[in-house]
Design a protein around this motif. Sequence first.
Motif, mmCIF file in Angstrom:
data_model
loop_
_atom_site.group_PDB
_atom_site.id
_atom_site.type_symbol
_atom_site.label_atom_id
_atom_site.label_comp_id
_atom_site.label_asym_id
_atom_site.label_seq_id
_atom_site.Cartn_x
_atom_site.Cartn_y
_atom_site.Cartn_z
ATOM 1 N N TRP A 6 0.829 -1.208 0.000
ATOM 2 C CA TRP A 6 0.000 0.000 0.000
ATOM 3 C C TRP A 6 0.864 1.260 0.000
ATOM 4 O O TRP A 6 0.571 2.220 -0.704
ATOM 5 C CB TRP A 6 -0.936 -0.009 1.204
ATOM 6 N N ALA A 14 -7.697 7.376 -4.228
ATOM 7 C CA ALA A 14 -8.531 6.753 -5.266
ATOM 8 C C ALA A 14 -7.687 5.964 -6.262
ATOM 9 O O ALA A 14 -8.072 4.869 -6.694
ATOM 10 C CB ALA A 14 -9.344 7.817 -5.992
ATOM 11 N N VAL A 15 -6.543 6.496 -6.628
ATOM 12 C CA VAL A 15 -5.653 5.796 -7.562
ATOM 13 C C VAL A 15 -5.075 4.551 -6.898
ATOM 14 O O VAL A 15 -4.955 3.501 -7.537
ATOM 15 C CB VAL A 15 -4.536 6.743 -8.051
ATOM 16 N N ARG A 16 -4.749 4.646 -5.621
ATOM 17 C CA ARG A 16 -4.239 3.482 -4.902
ATOM 18 C C ARG A 16 -5.278 2.366 -4.830
ATOM 19 O O ARG A 16 -4.953 1.201 -5.010
ATOM 20 C CB ARG A 16 -3.816 3.871 -3.489
ATOM 21 N N VAL A 17 -6.518 2.741 -4.563
ATOM 22 C CA VAL A 17 -7.579 1.735 -4.493
ATOM 23 C C VAL A 17 -7.759 1.066 -5.856
ATOM 24 O O VAL A 17 -7.859 -0.161 -5.946
ATOM 25 C CB VAL A 17 -8.900 2.374 -4.007
ATOM 26 N N LEU A 18 -7.798 1.849 -6.921
ATOM 27 C CA LEU A 18 -7.946 1.299 -8.260
ATOM 28 C C LEU A 18 -6.772 0.389 -8.611
ATOM 29 O O LEU A 18 -6.970 -0.709 -9.155
ATOM 30 C CB LEU A 18 -8.066 2.429 -9.286
ATOM 31 N N THR A 19 -5.562 0.801 -8.295
ATOM 32 C CA THR A 19 -4.384 -0.017 -8.567
ATOM 33 C C THR A 19 -4.419 -1.307 -7.755
ATOM 34 O O THR A 19 -4.098 -2.384 -8.276
ATOM 35 C CB THR A 19 -3.098 0.771 -8.248
ATOM 36 N N VAL A 21 -7.101 -2.879 -6.665
ATOM 37 C CA VAL A 21 -8.138 -3.743 -7.243
ATOM 38 C C VAL A 21 -7.632 -4.405 -8.512
ATOM 39 O O VAL A 21 -7.868 -5.597 -8.743
ATOM 40 C CB VAL A 21 -9.423 -2.926 -7.507
ATOM 41 N N LEU A 22 -6.920 -3.661 -9.344
ATOM 42 C CA LEU A 22 -6.359 -4.241 -10.567
ATOM 43 C C LEU A 22 -5.308 -5.299 -10.250
ATOM 44 O O LEU A 22 -5.238 -6.338 -10.930
ATOM 45 C CB LEU A 22 -5.772 -3.144 -11.447
#
Length: 51
Positions: A6, A14-19, A21-22
């Motif tokens: 993390w 928001a970008v961290r969450v998206l990354t 999830v990917l």
Amino acid sequence: MYGWIWRHLPGPFAVRVLTAVLLIAGVVALLMFVVFPWIEPKLPFNEVTTE
């Protein structure tokens, strides 16, 4: 380990969450389409006999 990942993800929340999830989706896809089909014939669960 998850904290280390993390902290090293770039961008705002928001970008961290998206990354994240990917990354999780990529690991799941790798397991489902590569690892599990490769290991399935090596498992003894298909050799079931009943009398």
